[in-house]
Design a protein around this motif. Structure first.
Motif, mmCIF file in Angstrom:
data_model
loop_
_atom_site.group_PDB
_atom_site.id
_atom_site.type_symbol
_atom_site.label_atom_id
_atom_site.label_comp_id
_atom_site.label_asym_id
_atom_site.label_seq_id
_atom_site.Cartn_x
_atom_site.Cartn_y
_atom_site.Cartn_z
ATOM 1 N N MET A 160 27.157 11.773 -2.362
ATOM 2 C CA MET A 160 26.957 12.808 -3.515
ATOM 3 C C MET A 160 26.839 14.263 -2.769
ATOM 4 O O MET A 160 26.108 14.206 -1.863
ATOM 5 C CB MET A 160 25.822 12.581 -4.514
ATOM 6 C CG MET A 160 25.865 13.343 -5.648
ATOM 7 S SD MET A 160 24.251 13.181 -6.695
ATOM 8 C CE MET A 160 24.585 11.481 -7.214
ATOM 9 N N GLU A 161 27.366 15.440 -2.996
ATOM 10 C CA GLU A 161 27.261 16.350 -2.376
ATOM 11 C C GLU A 161 25.738 16.917 -2.766
ATOM 12 O O GLU A 161 25.112 16.489 -3.836
ATOM 13 C CB GLU A 161 27.976 17.592 -3.124
ATOM 14 C CG GLU A 161 27.994 18.934 -2.526
ATOM 15 C CD GLU A 161 28.909 19.850 -3.132
ATOM 16 O OE1 GLU A 161 28.676 21.054 -3.191
ATOM 17 O OE2 GLU A 161 29.864 19.396 -3.463
ATOM 18 N N LYS A 166 20.540 19.014 -8.413
ATOM 19 C CA LYS A 166 20.924 19.092 -9.867
ATOM 20 C C LYS A 166 20.610 17.906 -10.348
ATOM 21 O O LYS A 166 19.717 17.895 -11.433
ATOM 22 C CB LYS A 166 22.512 19.656 -10.204
ATOM 23 C CG LYS A 166 22.556 19.603 -11.782
ATOM 24 C CD LYS A 166 24.287 20.075 -11.778
ATOM 25 C CE LYS A 166 24.371 20.251 -13.367
ATOM 26 N NZ LYS A 166 25.681 20.513 -13.602
ATOM 27 N N HIS A 167 20.861 16.910 -10.103
ATOM 28 C CA HIS A 167 20.599 15.465 -10.491
ATOM 29 C C HIS A 167 19.133 15.179 -10.768
ATOM 30 O O HIS A 167 18.499 14.942 -11.497
ATOM 31 C CB HIS A 167 21.053 14.340 -9.801
ATOM 32 C CG HIS A 167 20.833 12.891 -10.670
ATOM 33 N ND1 HIS A 167 20.232 11.896 -10.045
ATOM 34 C CD2 HIS A 167 21.766 12.309 -11.550
ATOM 35 C CE1 HIS A 167 19.987 10.983 -10.745
ATOM 36 N NE2 HIS A 167 21.108 11.310 -11.483
ATOM 37 N N GLU A 187 24.856 18.645 -6.030
ATOM 38 C CA GLU A 187 24.983 17.768 -7.367
ATOM 39 C C GLU A 187 23.613 16.946 -7.025
ATOM 40 O O GLU A 187 23.067 16.695 -8.165
ATOM 41 C CB GLU A 187 26.167 17.030 -7.133
ATOM 42 C CG GLU A 187 27.344 17.495 -7.532
ATOM 43 C CD GLU A 187 27.429 17.992 -9.064
ATOM 44 O OE1 GLU A 187 26.812 17.344 -9.780
ATOM 45 O OE2 GLU A 187 27.510 19.138 -9.399
ATOM 46 N N ASP A 188 23.205 16.562 -5.926
ATOM 47 C CA ASP A 188 22.104 15.743 -5.685
ATOM 48 C C ASP A 188 20.740 16.411 -6.119
ATOM 49 O O ASP A 188 19.970 15.691 -6.940
ATOM 50 C CB ASP A 188 22.009 15.337 -4.322
ATOM 51 C CG ASP A 188 20.982 14.140 -4.085
ATOM 52 O OD1 ASP A 188 20.988 13.382 -4.970
ATOM 53 O OD2 ASP A 188 20.775 13.955 -2.735
#
Length: 180
Positions: free
Chosen positions: A1-2, A8-9, A5-6
């Protein structure tokens, strides 16, 4: 996972919706090769980047008001040019890396007048002669170094070693003698 994105998650999972609400961020065990751009987190105070694969340290994107930085268990070889703007740091964990060059390392940290806790053990610098006294001298605010409290006797000895002329003058004044 970028990484973006990581992050954000992780924030969604924590229920955080706005960047200004982020004051603690954990990016541990993500196999990160470097420090991601975190400049959008203006109120970030505590950052965990430990247990990654960071080799080159570039923390220019980090908020200068950061108070705790966890970088232990990485592959960092030098901190030169990376941390000197983080003048509000109170805690810095750098143990179990590959940091060399005690003089360069202390030069990088010289502006950190609030730094109270630091770890450098399991790095090549911690094996250099006079390591502990040198760190105590260069970081006068340090209270805990490598998980050990800094004793007043260690402070006195560091002062004697690294400020010999000032120590001699103080001794002469203390005993009403004139320094020659």
């Amino acid at each position: 996972m970028e990484v973006a994105e990581d992050i954000k998650h992780s924030l969604q999972k924590s229920g955080i919706r706005r960047d200004v609400d982020v004051c603690h961020l954990s990016l541990t065990k993500r196999k990160l090769p470097g420090v991601p751009d975190l400049s959008r987190f203006h109120f970030l105070r505590e950052l965990w980047l430990n247990n990654n694969k960071i080799r080159e340290l570039n923390c220019r994107s980090l908020n200068c008001c950061l108070t705790e930085l966890y970088l232990h268990n990485n592959n960092i070889k030098s901190i030169s040019g990376a941390l000197n703007h983080l003048t509000c740091l109170r805690l810095l964990f750098l143990h179990n890396n590959q940091i060399r060059g005690l003089e360069d390392t202390m030069h990088e940290l010289r502006k950190m007048q609030q730094l109270q806790t630091a770890t450098f053990f399991l790095n090549p610098i911690s094996h250099e002669p006079g390591y502990r006294h040198h760190v105590i001298h260069c970081l006068p605010s340090i209270r805990v170094l490598d998980r050990r409290e800094v004793k007043s006797a260690e402070r006195r000895r560091s002062f004697q070693i690294y400020s010999q002329e000032r120590h001699r003058v103080l001794q002469s004044v203390g005993f009403c003698r004139r320094a020659m």
